[in-house]
Structures are given as structure tokens and as C-alpha cells.
Design a protein around this motif. Structure first.
Motif, PDB file in Angstrom:
ATOM      1  N   CYS A  65       0.300 -13.342  21.166  1.00  0.00           N
ATOM      2  CA  CYS A  65       1.658 -13.380  20.634  1.00  0.00           C
ATOM      3  C   CYS A  65       2.016 -12.092  19.905  1.00  0.00           C
ATOM      4  O   CYS A  65       3.140 -11.592  20.022  1.00  0.00           O
ATOM      5  CB  CYS A  65       1.818 -14.576  19.696  1.00  0.00           C
ATOM      6  N   GLU A  66       1.079 -11.563  19.163  1.00  0.00           N
ATOM      7  CA  GLU A  66       1.334 -10.303  18.469  1.00  0.00           C
ATOM      8  C   GLU A  66       1.618  -9.186  19.464  1.00  0.00           C
ATOM      9  O   GLU A  66       2.484  -8.336  19.231  1.00  0.00           O
ATOM     10  CB  GLU A  66       0.130  -9.936  17.605  1.00  0.00           C
ATOM     11  N   ALA A  67       0.890  -9.199  20.587  1.00  0.00           N
ATOM     12  CA  ALA A  67       1.046  -8.123  21.573  1.00  0.00           C
ATOM     13  C   ALA A  67       2.395  -8.187  22.292  1.00  0.00           C
ATOM     14  O   ALA A  67       3.014  -7.148  22.536  1.00  0.00           O
ATOM     15  CB  ALA A  67      -0.088  -8.182  22.588  1.00  0.00           C
ATOM     16  N   VAL A  68       2.865  -9.382  22.649  1.00  0.00           N
ATOM     17  CA  VAL A  68       4.114  -9.468  23.419  1.00  0.00           C
ATOM     18  C   VAL A  68       5.346  -9.564  22.522  1.00  0.00           C
ATOM     19  O   VAL A  68       6.466  -9.298  22.975  1.00  0.00           O
ATOM     20  CB  VAL A  68       4.091 -10.653  24.401  1.00  0.00           C
ATOM     21  N   GLY A  69       5.155  -9.929  21.253  1.00  0.00           N
ATOM     22  CA  GLY A  69       6.264  -9.926  20.308  1.00  0.00           C
ATOM     23  C   GLY A  69       7.270 -11.035  20.527  1.00  0.00           C
ATOM     24  O   GLY A  69       7.153 -11.846  21.446  1.00  0.00           O
ATOM     25  N   PRO A  70       8.288 -11.081  19.679  1.00  0.00           N
ATOM     26  CA  PRO A  70       9.254 -12.184  19.702  1.00  0.00           C
ATOM     27  C   PRO A  70      10.074 -12.282  20.982  1.00  0.00           C
ATOM     28  O   PRO A  70      10.623 -13.341  21.286  1.00  0.00           O
ATOM     29  CB  PRO A  70      10.147 -11.898  18.485  1.00  0.00           C
ATOM     30  N   ASN A  71      10.170 -11.198  21.726  1.00  0.00           N
ATOM     31  CA  ASN A  71      10.917 -11.230  22.986  1.00  0.00           C
ATOM     32  C   ASN A  71      10.022 -11.515  24.192  1.00  0.00           C
ATOM     33  O   ASN A  71      10.506 -11.558  25.319  1.00  0.00           O
ATOM     34  CB  ASN A  71      11.658  -9.907  23.201  1.00  0.00           C
ATOM     35  N   ALA A  98       5.654 -15.135  18.819  1.00  0.00           N
ATOM     36  CA  ALA A  98       6.232 -15.175  20.161  1.00  0.00           C
ATOM     37  C   ALA A  98       6.323 -16.629  20.600  1.00  0.00           C
ATOM     38  O   ALA A  98       5.523 -17.467  20.168  1.00  0.00           O
ATOM     39  CB  ALA A  98       5.377 -14.373  21.142  1.00  0.00           C
ATOM     40  N   PRO A  99       7.279 -16.958  21.458  1.00  0.00           N
ATOM     41  CA  PRO A  99       7.363 -18.321  21.980  1.00  0.00           C
ATOM     42  C   PRO A  99       6.117 -18.658  22.811  1.00  0.00           C
ATOM     43  O   PRO A  99       5.616 -17.813  23.557  1.00  0.00           O
ATOM     44  CB  PRO A  99       8.611 -18.295  22.867  1.00  0.00           C
ATOM     45  N   VAL A 100       5.634 -19.887  22.670  1.00  0.00           N
ATOM     46  CA  VAL A 100       4.481 -20.348  23.440  1.00  0.00           C
ATOM     47  C   VAL A 100       4.871 -21.615  24.194  1.00  0.00           C
ATOM     48  O   VAL A 100       5.377 -22.569  23.598  1.00  0.00           O
ATOM     49  CB  VAL A 100       3.265 -20.645  22.544  1.00  0.00           C
ATOM     50  N   ASP A 101       4.658 -21.604  25.501  1.00  0.00           N
ATOM     51  CA  ASP A 101       4.836 -22.800  26.313  1.00  0.00           C
ATOM     52  C   ASP A 101       3.465 -23.407  26.554  1.00  0.00           C
ATOM     53  O   ASP A 101       2.550 -22.724  27.045  1.00  0.00           O
ATOM     54  CB  ASP A 101       5.478 -22.451  27.661  1.00  0.00           C
ATOM     55  N   PHE A 102       3.313 -24.673  26.219  1.00  0.00           N
ATOM     56  CA  PHE A 102       2.040 -25.361  26.404  1.00  0.00           C
ATOM     57  C   PHE A 102       2.100 -26.221  27.656  1.00  0.00           C
ATOM     58  O   PHE A 102       2.959 -27.117  27.745  1.00  0.00           O
ATOM     59  CB  PHE A 102       1.722 -26.232  25.187  1.00  0.00           C
ATOM     60  N   LEU A 103       1.219 -25.931  28.602  1.00  0.00           N
ATOM     61  CA  LEU A 103       1.145 -26.713  29.830  1.00  0.00           C
ATOM     62  C   LEU A 103      -0.136 -27.530  29.792  1.00  0.00           C
ATOM     63  O   LEU A 103      -1.237 -26.997  29.948  1.00  0.00           O
ATOM     64  CB  LEU A 103       1.152 -25.795  31.054  1.00  0.00           C
ATOM     65  N   ALA A 104       0.017 -28.826  29.556  1.00  0.00           N
ATOM     66  CA  ALA A 104      -1.143 -29.715  29.486  1.00  0.00           C
ATOM     67  C   ALA A 104      -1.519 -30.139  30.897  1.00  0.00           C
ATOM     68  O   ALA A 104      -1.138 -31.211  31.373  1.00  0.00           O
ATOM     69  CB  ALA A 104      -0.817 -30.928  28.618  1.00  0.00           C
ATOM     70  N   ALA A 105      -2.267 -29.270  31.571  1.00  0.00           N
ATOM     71  CA  ALA A 105      -2.600 -29.508  32.973  1.00  0.00           C
ATOM     72  C   ALA A 105      -3.838 -28.717  33.341  1.00  0.00           C
ATOM     73  O   ALA A 105      -4.176 -27.722  32.695  1.00  0.00           O
ATOM     74  CB  ALA A 105      -1.434 -29.089  33.874  1.00  0.00           C
ATOM     75  N   ALA A 106      -4.501 -29.170  34.393  1.00  0.00           N
ATOM     76  CA  ALA A 106      -5.590 -28.383  34.964  1.00  0.00           C
ATOM     77  C   ALA A 106      -5.011 -27.125  35.590  1.00  0.00           C
ATOM     78  O   ALA A 106      -3.859 -27.124  36.053  1.00  0.00           O
ATOM     79  CB  ALA A 106      -6.333 -29.202  36.017  1.00  0.00           C
ATOM     80  N   ALA A 107      -5.789 -26.067  35.613  1.00  0.00           N
ATOM     81  CA  ALA A 107      -5.277 -24.777  36.098  1.00  0.00           C
ATOM     82  C   ALA A 107      -4.771 -24.861  37.528  1.00  0.00           C
ATOM     83  O   ALA A 107      -3.798 -24.194  37.888  1.00  0.00           O
ATOM     84  CB  ALA A 107      -6.363 -23.713  35.978  1.00  0.00           C
ATOM     85  N   GLN A 108      -5.405 -25.677  38.365  1.00  0.00           N
ATOM     86  CA  GLN A 108      -4.973 -25.766  39.761  1.00  0.00           C
ATOM     87  C   GLN A 108      -3.676 -26.554  39.930  1.00  0.00           C
ATOM     88  O   GLN A 108      -3.055 -26.508  40.985  1.00  0.00           O
ATOM     89  CB  GLN A 108      -6.064 -26.386  40.637  1.00  0.00           C
ATOM     90  N   ASP A 109      -3.265 -27.272  38.867  1.00  0.00           N
ATOM     91  CA  ASP A 109      -2.043 -28.071  38.930  1.00  0.00           C
ATOM     92  C   ASP A 109      -0.970 -27.594  37.955  1.00  0.00           C
ATOM     93  O   ASP A 109       0.076 -28.244  37.829  1.00  0.00           O
ATOM     94  CB  ASP A 109      -2.359 -29.546  38.613  1.00  0.00           C
ATOM     95  N   ALA A 110      -1.216 -26.518  37.261  1.00  0.00           N
ATOM     96  CA  ALA A 110      -0.312 -26.085  36.195  1.00  0.00           C
ATOM     97  C   ALA A 110       1.104 -25.831  36.724  1.00  0.00           C
ATOM     98  O   ALA A 110       1.278 -25.077  37.680  1.00  0.00           O
ATOM     99  CB  ALA A 110      -0.849 -24.831  35.524  1.00  0.00           C
ATOM    100  N   PRO A 111       2.113 -26.435  36.100  1.00  0.00           N
ATOM    101  CA  PRO A 111       3.503 -26.232  36.536  1.00  0.00           C
ATOM    102  C   PRO A 111       4.101 -24.947  35.951  1.00  0.00           C
ATOM    103  O   PRO A 111       5.016 -24.983  35.121  1.00  0.00           O
ATOM    104  CB  PRO A 111       4.209 -27.482  36.000  1.00  0.00           C
TER     105      PRO A 111
END
Length: 216
Positions: A65-71, A98-111
Motif C-alpha cells: 500500500c505504501e508503494a502504490v499510494g492512495p491512487n 491505499a484501497p485494498v480489495d479482499f478476494l476470499a477465494a482460492a487463487a485458481q478461482d479468484a474473481p
């Protein structure tokens, strides 16, 4: 096509990390320097989008988050509910920049598309995600949403040469309670490297760990 049935492995992974969630942050403290190196190797720029695949309890989130910043944006993928719960709590408590989207999924099924929309990600991090790296479906799913030339960094355990028995003893002990598949530890990055336009691998910790940098 990957013919390996990943459902039992996913169930085992959820059970394994569900048990470890409460102490996971303490167990991973020794690898913090390698985590920082892996995040730095992504060469993230303000405003970019990065995938944190196998995000665990969110230990990489502050640095990303620090690296990509608020945008920018971080998309954290984690199938274990107990680990994801801690990652969400970390993001609230630390007020990540930075905004974080949490995807509660296995990597092969991640939306991924639900978070990315029409965009593609600029980079992807696979930090100590051995089981994910052995899943062709998971790798192809992630790489499909990366921009051409998107940066990829992976780090984790690997068998050392046989003349380093203490290194291999360490790998055996660490892997025994952190992965569901011991196959592939001789070259954990093999499937990922084969899908990279360019890649380089460096060994760490007396060859018991590795760091891969590449581009889609």
C-alpha cells in the motif's frame, strides 16, 4: 490442462492455515527481510495495481500500500477465512494508505475482474505460496489479468543442493507445517518461470529460499 484435483488440497490448506492463523505473524517474523526485498523487487509506482496472491494475514499489505499510494490499489487473494479475517483487521487498524480489495477465494478461482473492472494489474506478488505456484490453473488465472510486461515476484522455500544438509533440514521442517504438497520443492518456480517473458532467480539463506523476478 492441469488434471490435478485441487479440491482436497484446498480443504487441507484451509485446515492447516486455520490452525496457524493465531500465531502466523510470529512464525513469519524471520522472513520479514525477504518480504521487504520481494516488495521492493516489484518496483511499484504510485497509482499502480498489484495482486497479493496468498495474502495470508496481510503482512505484505503495509509495504504494498505504501508503494502504490492512495491512487493505487492492492488486490489481496486468500482462501483461508481465519487468515483473511486478520488481514481485514490489519487493514483497518493500520489505516493503510491505499484501497485494498479482499478476494476470499482460492487463487485458481479468484474473481479478479470484480475488483479490476476493465483494467489489468501492473504487478503480482507470490510470497511463500508454494501450493499456488504448483497450480497451473492458479498461475494462468493470475497472469491472465496482468498487463503485458507486468512484473511478477515470487519468493519461498526450495531444496538446497545435497551438500547443504542443514539447509535441507530447515526446508523440510518449515515445509512440513506450511505446505500441502512437497512436490516441486526442487524448483518451486518452474511453472511460473515457464510463463514469463523474462525471469531471473536468486537463492537466499544458504540456498534454502529463492527470489524470482520476471515479466509476463
Amino acid at each position: 490442462m492441469n488434471t490435478h484435483d485441487e479440491r482436497p488440497a484446498l480443504q487441507a490448506l484451509n485446515a492447516l492455515y486455520g490452525r496457524r492463523a493465531a500465531v502466523y505473524d510470529y512464525e513469519l517474523m524471520p522472513v520479514a527481510p525477504l518480504r521487504r526485498e520481494a516488495i521492493a523487487a516489484l518496483d511499484l509506482q504510485p497509482g499502480e495495481t498489484v495482486l497479493d496472491i496468498g495474502a495470508g494475514t496481510g503482512l505484505s499489505l503495509p509495504g504494498l500500500c505504501e508503494a502504490v499510494g492512495p491512487n493505487g490499489r492492492v488486490i489481496a487473494v486468500e482462501p483461508c477465512e481465519a487468515m483473511m479475517r486478520q488481514a481485514r483487521e490489519r487493514s483497518r487498524a493500520d489505516h493503510l494508505g491505499a484501497p485494498v480489495d479482499f478476494l476470499a477465494a482460492a487463487a485458481q478461482d479468484a474473481p479478479y475482474e470484480a475488483a479490476l473492472g476493465e483494467r489489468r494489474a501492473d504487478a503480482a506478488l507470490f510470497f511463500f505460496t508454494h501450493d499456488v505456484l504448483q497450480s497451473i490453473a492458479a498461475l494462468e488465472r493470475a497472469l491472465a489479468v496482468l498487463k503485458p510486461g507486468g512484473r511478477v515476484v515470487a519468493a519461498g522455500l526450495a531444496w538446497a543442493p545435497p551438500w547443504l544438509p542443514l539447509s535441507n533440514l530447515f526446508v523440510l521442517g518449515a515445509a512440513a507445517h506450511s505446505v500441502t504438497r512437497m512436490d516441486g520443492l526442487d524448483c518451486p518456480w518452474r511453472q511460473l518461470e515457464a510463463r514469463m517473458k523474462e525471469a531471473e532467480v536468486e537463492r537466499r539463506w544458504l540456498a534454502s529460499a529463492y527470489l524470482l523476478r520476471g515479466r509476463r
